[in-house]
Design an enzyme around this catalytic site. Structure first.
Site: not given
Ligand code: ZN
Length: 679
Positions: A77-79, A113
């Site tokens: 995932a990417m925040e 995240e």
């Protein structure tokens, strides 16, 4: 706002929306046919967001928090600020078919995240050399967030398994690196997204919370975030803020933490008792101190640390345990009374292992045997973990570590079993092709015998008990426990012939047994499921299972298909090699295949640091001098100094295998032969 945090998404998705306690909108976005699988995410995300607002004591500064599932997303995932992007299975779960582990993963990723929205986004690191603080911090906070919404999952017990133990295994190698490193180009930056950054980082933050106390930590954090919000900061700025808030407890946070972040590795603390006096000394822990690998690195602290030394005794127990500091040197502790044992590094809150000299180990073993529940699960797990690590470093004979495991017949805790399973796996892998393997098999089976009842197959409500069931069954299958295998194959047949799906928690294990112990019909059926577009999100479960086969024709077919993008996605090819390499019967075939197809493979993955690392890693299971030399010269010739750290790590692992067998195999077999189960 930092440029790396910006995201835009254009798509035809559906959304579900909920609000936080103070009315901010949280939405989960997914393709229309998968929107039902957003129910877990929409339940936990707003709660975790509110929890963090409270924990940091700083409101979430945006009007909304969006979470979106992206197909073929490379990272977990990417925040991105306000619009977090996820791999499909890191955000969406089918409530009926997902395993408890799948559900836990979703909650963990969301909590990770969201933690970044403050730590990383509101205050961003000045440069990537401080990446560890960003990721270590979020990897620590994910346990806080997940624990808040699912206290019944005992997340802090699990921290050892996916935090501390992983840090130990990577950082105990010569080929490790300090957590703070200088990075100057994109590939170097990508390379440090590793377990040192994430797991060691998280374990160090936890240690810091331990010696500062939770309130001081929170106050310091709030000061730091307010001081640098909408701006940049460095690691030392956090230490300064924590020091300002901890003036009353007389700890120089920077001075202590620099010894952990600016030098690689971690210490082993050796304690020795003379009557009431305990002397403790420290040295760098290395799995293989006699290894031939050399390092260009010199430690700025000559491998000495400021160590918070916590301990308890048979007299004090947990309620009044004590703390002393080792200030880059030895320390002496005076005990009250005449306790029968002393346990150091209580609940493994700090990053060091402990060696007990003389009768001190035996006294702990005696206590485990009479009443193991005197120790917390974390402490039981740490005794096992440390003992086996110390057999590898040459501090402890294998017989002592094995003595410690005999109490496991009474053990029912998941974290302890998972730790034991890890250390046994290492030994099993080395012994599997040796003539004396059956002694080990008998002994390990005897440890789980009490649990191998029909109850093991019944669903239970308790989250960690479910994990334990899967773990014990997995061990039984691996040790070729016939009854368990027969039962699993029956469930496989029910699924294949009568469409009765196995229980979610056991699904991947049943598939695995079908591929390993079933015939070509079972294997072909798994392949059909893998190719079925309806199963596109579950592809990896089938792929993983198929690699368990011991049939060389099927292994070769899988290898051939792995390079055909029509059959296996290029993002999954290296996983096929990884899985096959961990299968003793497929190791050499896989290595030969990779060598033969090197040009194709190298061209595809040479610029992808993660994939190259995993690819090189497939050689780490070899146990002979012959393969050590072959792997070394192959990579020297074909990589010419590229991916040097990964190659050194792989070579160091092979060397450790060779040396472990040389130093321990005979004693191990002698001990096993003397055990009643083998008489
Ligand atoms: Zn992160």
């Amino acid at each position: 706002m930092s440029t790396y945090l910006v995201a835009f998404v254009v798509c035809d998705y559906k959304a579900v929306t909920a609000t936080t306690e103070d009315g901010k909108n949280v939405s989960i976005y997914a393709p229309a046919d998968l929107i039902d699988e957003a129910s877990l995410a929409i339940d936990v995300a707003p709660k975790i967001l509110s929890f963090y607002e409270d924990f940091y004591n700083i409101p979430y500064p945006l009007a909304k928090s969006d979470h979106i599932a992206v197909p073929d997303f490379a990272a977990g995932a990417m925040e991105n600020w306000g619009l977090i992007t996820y791999r499909m299975r890191a955000l969406l779960v089918n409530d009926e078919t997902a395993s408890p582990f799948d559900k836990q993963w979703v909650v963990i990723v969301i909590a990770h995240e969201l933690a970044h929205q403050w730590f990383g986004n509101l205050v961003t690191m000045t440069w990537w050399n401080d990446l560890w603080l960003n990721e270590g911090f979020a990897s620590f906070m994910e346990y806080k967030g997940a624990d808040f919404v699912r206290p019944e999952w005992h997340m802090w017990d699990q921290f050892l398994l996916s935090g501390t133990w992983l840090a130990f295994s990577h950082d105990g190698l010569r080929s490790s690196h300090p957590i703070s490193v200088n990075v100057t180009n994109p590939k170097e930056i990508e390379e440090i997204f590793d377990s040192i950054t994430y797991n060691k980082g998280a374990a160090l933050i936890r240690m810091c919370v331990f010696f500062l106390g939770e309130q001081v930590f929170r106050d310091g954090l709030e000061l730091y975030l307010n001081r640098y919000k909408f701006s940049n900061a460095e690691t030392k700025d956090l230490w300064v803020a924590l020091s300002e808030k901890s003036a009353h407890i007389d700890v120089d946070v920077s001075k202590v933490m620099d010894t952990w972040t600016a030098q690689m590795g971690y210490p082993v603390v050796t304690v020795e008792r003379h009557g009431n006096t305990i002397s403790a000394k420290q040295e760098r822990f290395l799995y293989n101190p006699r290894g031939r690998a050399t390092e260009a690195y010199t430690s700025p602290y000559n491998y000495t640390w400021y160590i918070p030394l916590s301990y308890m005794t048979s007299d004090t127990g947990y309620s009044t345990y004590e703390m002393a500091w080792m200030n880059r040197g030895p320390a002496t502790i005076m005990l009250d009374g005449n306790p029968s044992w002393v346990k150091v590094n209580i609940n493994v809150t700090s990053l060091y292992c402990v060696h007990y000299k003389g009768a001190m180990w035996d006294n702990l073993v005696e206590q485990l045997q009479t009443d193991h529940t005197v120790f917390s699960a974390a402490d039981r797990a740490s005794l096992i973990k440390d003992a086996f690590a110390l057999t590898r470093s040459g501090h402890l004979p294998i017989s002592k570590a094995l003595d410690l495991t005999t109490y496991l017949t009474k053990e029912t805790d998941y974290v302890v079993w998972s730790t034991a399973y890890g250390v046994f796996s290492f030994i099993k892998e080395l012994m599997e092709d040796k003539g004396d393997y059956h002694y080990l098999q008998n002994y390990l089976l005897s440890l789980i015998e009490n649990q191998l009842t029909t109850n093991l197959w019944q669903p239970v409500d308790d989250h960690l008990q479910t994990f334990l069931q899967s773990l014990i069954l997995s061990e039984a299958f691996h040790l070729q426990h016939q009854e368990s295998i027969t039962h699993a194959l029956q469930l496989f047949q029910d699924w294949m012939n009568n469409s009765i799906t196995p229980p979610p928690a056991l699904k991947s294990l049943i598939f695995y047994v079908g591929a390993k112990y079933g015939g070509s019909v079972e294997w072909e059926y798994l392949w059909k499921q893998y190719e079925n577009p309806d199963n596109s999100l579950e592809k990896k479960i089938y792929l993983r299972a198929m690699t368990a086969t011991t049939d060389s024709v099927r292994i070769m077919r899988l290898l051939d298909w792995s390079l055909d993008p029509e059959k296996v996605r290029t993002a999954d090819t290296v996983s096929v090699f990884q899985y096959l390499a961990s299968n003793r019967g497929a190791q050499v075939l896989t290595w030969n295949f990779v060598k033969q197809n090197w040009n194709t493979i190298f061209t595809r993955y040479k610029d992808l640091a993660f994939q190259m690392k995993h690819l090189i890693d497939i050689t780490k299971y070899f146990t002979s001098e012959y393969f050590y030399n072959e792997v070394k010269s192959f990579f020297e010739e074909n990589l010419k100094g590229q991916d040097r750290r990964s190659v050194n790590q792989a070579l160091e692992n092979i060397e450790m295998n060779i040396d472990w067998l040389k130093n321990n195999q005979k004693d191990l077999v002698d001990w096993l032969k003397k055990h009643p189960i083998n008489q």
